[in-house]
Design a protein around this motif. Structure first.
Motif, PDB file in Angstrom:
ATOM      1  N   ALA A   1       0.826  -1.205   0.000  1.00 50.47           N
ATOM      2  CA  ALA A   1       0.000   0.000   0.000  1.00 50.47           C
ATOM      3  C   ALA A   1       0.860   1.254   0.000  1.00 50.47           C
ATOM      4  CB  ALA A   1      -0.926  -0.003   1.214  1.00 50.47           C
ATOM      5  N   GLN A   2       2.011   1.199   0.667  1.00 50.79           N
ATOM      6  CA  GLN A   2       2.868   2.377   0.752  1.00 50.79           C
ATOM      7  C   GLN A   2       3.619   2.627  -0.549  1.00 50.79           C
ATOM      8  OE1 GLN A   2       4.500   1.059   4.784  1.00 50.79           O
ATOM      9  NE2 GLN A   2       4.624   3.273   4.940  1.00 50.79           N
ATOM     10  N   TRP A   3       4.144   1.574  -1.180  1.00 52.18           N
ATOM     11  CA  TRP A   3       4.889   1.866  -2.401  1.00 52.18           C
ATOM     12  C   TRP A   3       3.975   2.155  -3.581  1.00 52.18           C
ATOM     13  CZ3 TRP A   3       4.877  -1.373  -6.693  1.00 52.18           C
ATOM     14  CH2 TRP A   3       4.583  -2.732  -6.500  1.00 52.18           C
ATOM     15  N   THR A   4       2.754   1.647  -3.571  1.00 46.37           N
ATOM     16  CA  THR A   4       1.822   2.063  -4.623  1.00 46.37           C
ATOM     17  C   THR A   4       1.399   3.518  -4.412  1.00 46.37           C
ATOM     18  OG1 THR A   4      -0.040   1.091  -3.406  1.00 46.37           O
ATOM     19  CG2 THR A   4       0.964  -0.257  -5.119  1.00 46.37           C
TER      20      THR A   4
ATOM     21  N   THR B   1       2.016  11.913   1.522  1.00 48.28           N
ATOM     22  CA  THR B   1       1.775  11.807   2.963  1.00 48.28           C
ATOM     23  C   THR B   1       1.594  10.365   3.386  1.00 48.28           C
ATOM     24  OG1 THR B   1       0.770  14.004   3.047  1.00 48.28           O
ATOM     25  CG2 THR B   1       0.227  12.485   4.836  1.00 48.28           C
ATOM     26  N   VAL B   2       0.763   9.623   2.664  1.00 50.93           N
ATOM     27  CA  VAL B   2       0.477   8.247   3.080  1.00 50.93           C
ATOM     28  C   VAL B   2       1.585   7.282   2.664  1.00 50.93           C
ATOM     29  CG1 VAL B   2      -2.016   8.596   3.159  1.00 50.93           C
ATOM     30  CG2 VAL B   2      -0.967   7.790   1.040  1.00 50.93           C
ATOM     31  N   ALA B   3       2.367   7.638   1.649  1.00 53.73           N
ATOM     32  CA  ALA B   3       3.492   6.781   1.260  1.00 53.73           C
ATOM     33  C   ALA B   3       4.603   6.836   2.301  1.00 53.73           C
ATOM     34  CB  ALA B   3       4.035   7.204  -0.105  1.00 53.73           C
ATOM     35  N   GLY B   4       4.911   8.033   2.784  1.00 56.92           N
ATOM     36  CA  GLY B   4       6.000   8.191   3.737  1.00 56.92           C
ATOM     37  C   GLY B   4       7.346   7.822   3.109  1.00 56.92           C
ATOM     38  N   ASP B   5       8.399   7.986   3.873  1.00 55.68           N
ATOM     39  CA  ASP B   5       9.729   7.635   3.371  1.00 55.68           C
ATOM     40  C   ASP B   5       9.820   6.154   3.023  1.00 55.68           C
ATOM     41  OD1 ASP B   5      10.517  10.257   3.739  1.00 55.68           O
ATOM     42  OD2 ASP B   5      11.449   9.885   5.691  1.00 55.68           O
ATOM     43  N   MET B   6       9.150   5.317   3.817  1.00 60.04           N
ATOM     44  CA  MET B   6       9.176   3.877   3.572  1.00 60.04           C
ATOM     45  C   MET B   6       8.616   3.545   2.195  1.00 60.04           C
ATOM     46  SD  MET B   6       9.771   0.725   4.485  1.00 60.04           S
ATOM     47  CE  MET B   6       9.881   0.508   6.274  1.00 60.04           C
ATOM     48  N   GLY B   7       7.547   4.212   1.798  1.00 62.88           N
ATOM     49  CA  GLY B   7       6.948   3.942   0.502  1.00 62.88           C
ATOM     50  C   GLY B   7       7.911   4.172  -0.642  1.00 62.88           C
TER      51      GLY B   7
ATOM     52  N   VAL C   1     -17.500  -0.255  -1.878  1.00 62.44           N
ATOM     53  CA  VAL C   1     -16.604  -0.938  -0.946  1.00 62.44           C
ATOM     54  C   VAL C   1     -15.231  -1.042  -1.599  1.00 62.44           C
ATOM     55  CG1 VAL C   1     -16.185  -2.969   0.479  1.00 62.44           C
ATOM     56  CG2 VAL C   1     -18.544  -2.286  -0.043  1.00 62.44           C
ATOM     57  N   LEU C   2     -14.234  -0.476  -0.945  1.00 62.94           N
ATOM     58  CA  LEU C   2     -12.844  -0.579  -1.378  1.00 62.94           C
ATOM     59  C   LEU C   2     -12.240  -1.760  -0.636  1.00 62.94           C
ATOM     60  CD1 LEU C   2     -11.956   3.229  -1.212  1.00 62.94           C
ATOM     61  CD2 LEU C   2     -12.790   1.932  -3.180  1.00 62.94           C
ATOM     62  N   VAL C   3     -12.080  -2.870  -1.333  1.00 65.33           N
ATOM     63  CA  VAL C   3     -11.599  -4.117  -0.737  1.00 65.33           C
ATOM     64  C   VAL C   3     -10.069  -4.080  -0.710  1.00 65.33           C
ATOM     65  CG1 VAL C   3     -11.626  -6.633  -0.883  1.00 65.33           C
ATOM     66  CG2 VAL C   3     -13.613  -5.310  -1.680  1.00 65.33           C
ATOM     67  N   ALA C   4      -9.483  -4.312   0.466  1.00 62.43           N
ATOM     68  CA  ALA C   4      -8.041  -4.121   0.633  1.00 62.43           C
ATOM     69  C   ALA C   4      -7.681  -2.698   0.232  1.00 62.43           C
ATOM     70  CB  ALA C   4      -7.240  -5.150  -0.151  1.00 62.43           C
ATOM     71  N   ALA C   5      -8.303  -1.738   0.907  1.00 64.67           N
ATOM     72  CA  ALA C   5      -8.201  -0.323   0.526  1.00 64.67           C
ATOM     73  C   ALA C   5      -6.788   0.217   0.632  1.00 64.67           C
ATOM     74  CB  ALA C   5      -9.142   0.509   1.404  1.00 64.67           C
TER      75      ALA C   5
ATOM     76  N   ALA D   1      -4.602  -2.318  11.624  1.00 60.43           N
ATOM     77  CA  ALA D   1      -3.372  -1.563  11.864  1.00 60.43           C
ATOM     78  C   ALA D   1      -3.095  -0.595  10.725  1.00 60.43           C
ATOM     79  CB  ALA D   1      -2.193  -2.517  12.050  1.00 60.43           C
ATOM     80  N   LEU D   2      -3.283  -1.054   9.498  1.00 55.42           N
ATOM     81  CA  LEU D   2      -3.048  -0.181   8.349  1.00 55.42           C
ATOM     82  C   LEU D   2      -4.049   0.970   8.330  1.00 55.42           C
ATOM     83  CD1 LEU D   2      -2.232  -1.241   4.737  1.00 55.42           C
ATOM     84  CD2 LEU D   2      -3.975   0.468   5.170  1.00 55.42           C
ATOM     85  N   LEU D   3      -5.319   0.665   8.559  1.00 61.15           N
ATOM     86  CA  LEU D   3      -6.340   1.714   8.544  1.00 61.15           C
ATOM     87  C   LEU D   3      -6.102   2.734   9.652  1.00 61.15           C
ATOM     88  CD1 LEU D   3      -9.512  -0.438   7.805  1.00 61.15           C
ATOM     89  CD2 LEU D   3      -8.284   1.052   6.206  1.00 61.15           C
ATOM     90  N   ASP D   4      -5.608   2.285  10.786  1.00 60.90           N
ATOM     91  CA  ASP D   4      -5.305   3.211  11.882  1.00 60.90           C
ATOM     92  C   ASP D   4      -4.163   4.149  11.494  1.00 60.90           C
ATOM     93  OD1 ASP D   4      -7.274   2.094  13.447  1.00 60.90           O
ATOM     94  OD2 ASP D   4      -5.902   0.863  14.654  1.00 60.90           O
ATOM     95  N   VAL D   5      -3.126   3.592  10.863  1.00 58.47           N
ATOM     96  CA  VAL D   5      -2.010   4.431  10.414  1.00 58.47           C
ATOM     97  C   VAL D   5      -2.500   5.461   9.407  1.00 58.47           C
ATOM     98  CG1 VAL D   5       0.149   4.417   9.104  1.00 58.47           C
ATOM     99  CG2 VAL D   5      -0.232   2.712  10.886  1.00 58.47           C
ATOM    100  N   LYS D   6      -3.296   5.027   8.458  1.00 60.01           N
ATOM    101  CA  LYS D   6      -3.792   5.958   7.443  1.00 60.01           C
ATOM    102  C   LYS D   6      -4.659   7.043   8.066  1.00 60.01           C
ATOM    103  CE  LYS D   6      -6.762   4.730   4.104  1.00 60.01           C
ATOM    104  NZ  LYS D   6      -7.284   4.276   2.789  1.00 60.01           N
ATOM    105  N   ALA D   7      -5.493   6.678   9.015  1.00 60.13           N
ATOM    106  CA  ALA D   7      -6.340   7.674   9.669  1.00 60.13           C
ATOM    107  C   ALA D   7      -5.493   8.739  10.356  1.00 60.13           C
ATOM    108  CB  ALA D   7      -7.264   6.996  10.679  1.00 60.13           C
TER     109      ALA D   7
END
Length: 270
Positions: free
Chosen positions: A8-11, A33-39, A79-83, A107-113
């Motif tokens: 999700a981060q590199w996309t 913002t959502v990619a971050g350095d890791m992305g 519905v966004l499946v595996a959003a 966990a991913l949705l919490d980070v994105k929020a």
């Protein structure tokens, strides 16, 4: 977040690069913002220029499918499946009142929020996140969040199906059909069987395997797969075919066998 969630981060990083092109196919002001350095680090590890071009084309294609479906088919819920780090709820002008459910690991949705805490969903949207494990039982959690099985639904399954075993792919597509009311549609992407062993993409595929997110499924008959899972194909596009979007590479006809391919699809409930 587990290995598959890192995709999700590199996309998102790829969407940021597309947004910054002068001929960008879309604008995603939240992608960096959502990619971050890791992305961006992961993008260097995984992606070739072809991969980045494909991710841009796929994003733009599914954006247009979503907006066209809302306009033409009186959709009540999306519905966004595996959003993942998808930001469509924030960056698109949906033009209607609709409920949008995002399914992914909690966990991913919490980070994105947290990353999007200062962003506001687009006007008219009821935006609901549902933390689930899509490899397990998640239907009741979606219903509990307000999903209506009788309403007209559009499902977006983007960048997911090739990470699943075939039985899981069929199970997921079949479950989407069972949860759908009349007029429902599904859109997403698949790869061909030959893409799993594409020698040109082997470094990318090997890196995914090493990081715990291998490609597991491809099909040369996407229409048949969708039909067997309860969906009638409306459109199958390869990148480069008319109406698919910007694609500077050769595209071979479907009748040429054993070719690594990407498929973009839309289908309606049978």
């Amino acid at each position: 977040m587990e290995a598959v969630s890192y995709t999700a981060q590199w996309t998102a990083a790829a969407r940021a690069l597309e947004t910054e092109r002068p001929d960008a196919l879309f604008n995603d002001p939240y992608a960096r913002t959502v990619a971050g350095d890791m992305g961006f680090e992961l993008l260097k590890r995984y992606a070739s220029p072809v991969t980045v071009d494909y991710l841009a084309l796929r994003t733009a294609y599914l954006d247009q499918v979503l907006l066209n479906t809302l306009e033409k088919h009186d959709i009540d819920q999306v519905v966004l499946v595996a959003a993942g780090m998808d930001t469509r709820a924030y960056r698109l002008d949906w033009g209607t009142e609709v409920s949008v459910f995002e399914l992914d690991r909690a966990a991913l949705l919490d980070v994105k929020a947290d990353l999007l805490a200062d962003a506001t969903p687009s006007e008219g949207l009821t935006h609901i996140t549902v933390g689930v494990d899509l490899a397990g039982s998640w239907e009741s959690a979606l219903r509990d969040a307000g999903f209506n099985t009788d309403a007209r639904t559009l499902w977006i399954v983007e960048g997911l199906l090739y990470y699943l075993e075939e039985t899981a792919v069929r199970g997921l597509l079949g479950t989407l059909a069972k949860l759908s009311g009349s007029g429902a549609r599904v859109a997403g992407d698949l790869i061909s069987a030959a893409a799993l062993n594409n020698p040109v993409a082997r470094p990318f595929i090997k890196a995914l395997e090493e990081d715990g997110a291998p490609w597991l499924f491809g099909t040369d008959a996407p229409e048949e797969l969708l039909r067997e899972c309860g969906w009638d194909t409306e459109e199958i596009k390869q990148p480069g075919e008319e109406g698919s979007g910007r694609w500077p590479y050769l595209v071979l006809p479907r009748q040429v066998p054993d070719v690594p391919r990407n498929f973009l699809f839309t289908a309606k409930l049978r």
